[in-house]
Design a protein around this motif. Sequence first.
Motif, mmCIF file in Angstrom:
data_model
loop_
_atom_site.group_PDB
_atom_site.id
_atom_site.type_symbol
_atom_site.label_atom_id
_atom_site.label_comp_id
_atom_site.label_asym_id
_atom_site.label_seq_id
_atom_site.Cartn_x
_atom_site.Cartn_y
_atom_site.Cartn_z
ATOM 1 N N VAL A 86 -14.720 -6.940 5.744
ATOM 2 C CA VAL A 86 -14.111 -6.834 4.415
ATOM 3 C C VAL A 86 -12.976 -5.808 4.426
ATOM 4 C CG1 VAL A 86 -14.525 -6.202 2.007
ATOM 5 C CG2 VAL A 86 -16.249 -7.505 3.260
ATOM 6 N N LYS A 87 -13.203 -4.687 5.086
ATOM 7 C CA LYS A 87 -12.165 -3.656 5.134
ATOM 8 C C LYS A 87 -10.943 -4.147 5.909
ATOM 9 C CE LYS A 87 -14.970 0.425 4.345
ATOM 10 N NZ LYS A 87 -16.154 -0.304 3.913
ATOM 11 N N GLN B 276 -9.887 -7.171 6.011
ATOM 12 C CA GLN B 276 -9.167 -8.072 5.108
ATOM 13 C C GLN B 276 -8.354 -7.288 4.089
ATOM 14 O OE1 GLN B 276 -8.785 -11.349 5.390
ATOM 15 N NE2 GLN B 276 -7.368 -11.195 3.637
ATOM 16 N N ARG B 277 -8.942 -6.218 3.567
ATOM 17 C CA ARG B 277 -8.205 -5.371 2.604
ATOM 18 C C ARG B 277 -6.960 -4.762 3.247
ATOM 19 N NH1 ARG B 277 -11.211 -0.873 -0.625
ATOM 20 N NH2 ARG B 277 -9.206 -0.898 -1.710
ATOM 21 N N GLU C 225 -4.204 -7.306 3.584
ATOM 22 C CA GLU C 225 -3.542 -7.541 2.301
ATOM 23 C C GLU C 225 -2.541 -6.426 1.988
ATOM 24 O OE1 GLU C 225 -6.748 -7.879 -0.439
ATOM 25 O OE2 GLU C 225 -7.411 -9.842 0.321
ATOM 26 N N VAL C 226 -2.896 -5.203 2.308
ATOM 27 C CA VAL C 226 -1.991 -4.075 2.078
ATOM 28 C C VAL C 226 -0.776 -4.157 2.998
ATOM 29 C CG1 VAL C 226 -1.748 -1.570 2.254
ATOM 30 C CG2 VAL C 226 -3.802 -2.540 1.224
ATOM 31 N N ARG D 155 -2.120 3.805 2.708
ATOM 32 C CA ARG D 155 -3.220 3.124 2.025
ATOM 33 C C ARG D 155 -4.158 2.461 3.035
ATOM 34 N NH1 ARG D 155 -2.562 2.015 -3.614
ATOM 35 N NH2 ARG D 155 -0.575 2.774 -4.440
ATOM 36 N N SER D 156 -3.588 1.896 4.090
ATOM 37 C CA SER D 156 -4.413 1.268 5.137
ATOM 38 C C SER D 156 -5.255 2.314 5.860
ATOM 39 C CB SER D 156 -3.519 0.533 6.137
ATOM 40 O OG SER D 156 -2.806 -0.512 5.512
ATOM 41 N N ILE E 284 -8.320 3.129 3.774
ATOM 42 C CA ILE E 284 -9.329 2.062 3.875
ATOM 43 C C ILE E 284 -10.008 2.106 5.246
ATOM 44 C CG2 ILE E 284 -9.696 -0.437 3.857
ATOM 45 C CD1 ILE E 284 -7.189 -0.584 1.992
ATOM 46 N N ASP F 12 -11.611 5.034 -0.495
ATOM 47 C CA ASP F 12 -11.053 4.075 -1.455
ATOM 48 C C ASP F 12 -9.723 4.586 -2.007
ATOM 49 O OD1 ASP F 12 -10.476 2.212 -3.372
ATOM 50 O OD2 ASP F 12 -12.314 2.471 -4.521
ATOM 51 N N ASP G 265 -7.942 3.463 -4.338
ATOM 52 C CA ASP G 265 -7.823 3.318 -5.793
ATOM 53 C C ASP G 265 -8.383 4.524 -6.550
ATOM 54 O OD1 ASP G 265 -6.633 0.854 -5.414
ATOM 55 O OD2 ASP G 265 -8.500 -0.263 -5.632
#
Length: 219
Positions: free
Chosen positions: A72-73, A75-76, A79-80, A99-100, A103, A108, A110
Amino acid sequence: MEKTFSHRRREVVEQRPMIEEFKNRWPALFQQSEINEEFLRITTKPLQSKFMSQLDHFSHKLMQIFKSKGGVKGQRIKEVLAKIDLCDDIDIRRECILRSLVIYLNEDPDTFFKEYLASATEDAERDIALTVMGIYIIRRDGDRQPEDVGVVIEGIKVLSNVDSVIMGVIMMFGLIYALDLSFPDNLKYTFEFFQKILMNLDGHKLNTKIQQLKIKLFA
């Protein structure tokens, strides 16, 4: 500011003043140029130039490491990083890498990077007032470039209009040193990376996560 450094430093370390109170007493410190100078006085290292050059130096290898992350991380992160392909702005690239990194280190982004639309300023002000430590980013709908970026500590906007997210992060890092603050709990590993890998400060003691990333960076 150089002549008053020892007095200011003693006040910060011994009295631990509230940020709003200290900002009112030393307003000149809360400018980008003075944050750079104060950091140099404390560490003997240039803040902005070293942070930028080291981040750029490691960016290609960091992106390779990030892209190898699964789950999941991973994939995040993909996307970034995909945002980098949409424009050739160096500050956007740096922001995406930061940001990567957050993650990748299982933190987080956010919780630290607070994004708001320019049309929702009242909501932004309420949220900022409750923020212990973070970067606020105000954008117009559809714009990649922010309209305003600033630094928040103890619910106070200590800096605004700093041009880019990466500059906001650098100024936050500098203020943490200038005000003798702890790293934010929600990004403690990320800030340790800034401190020990990018800035090469106190690099002989590394958290396991940072040590593993360092090994990959220098492999």
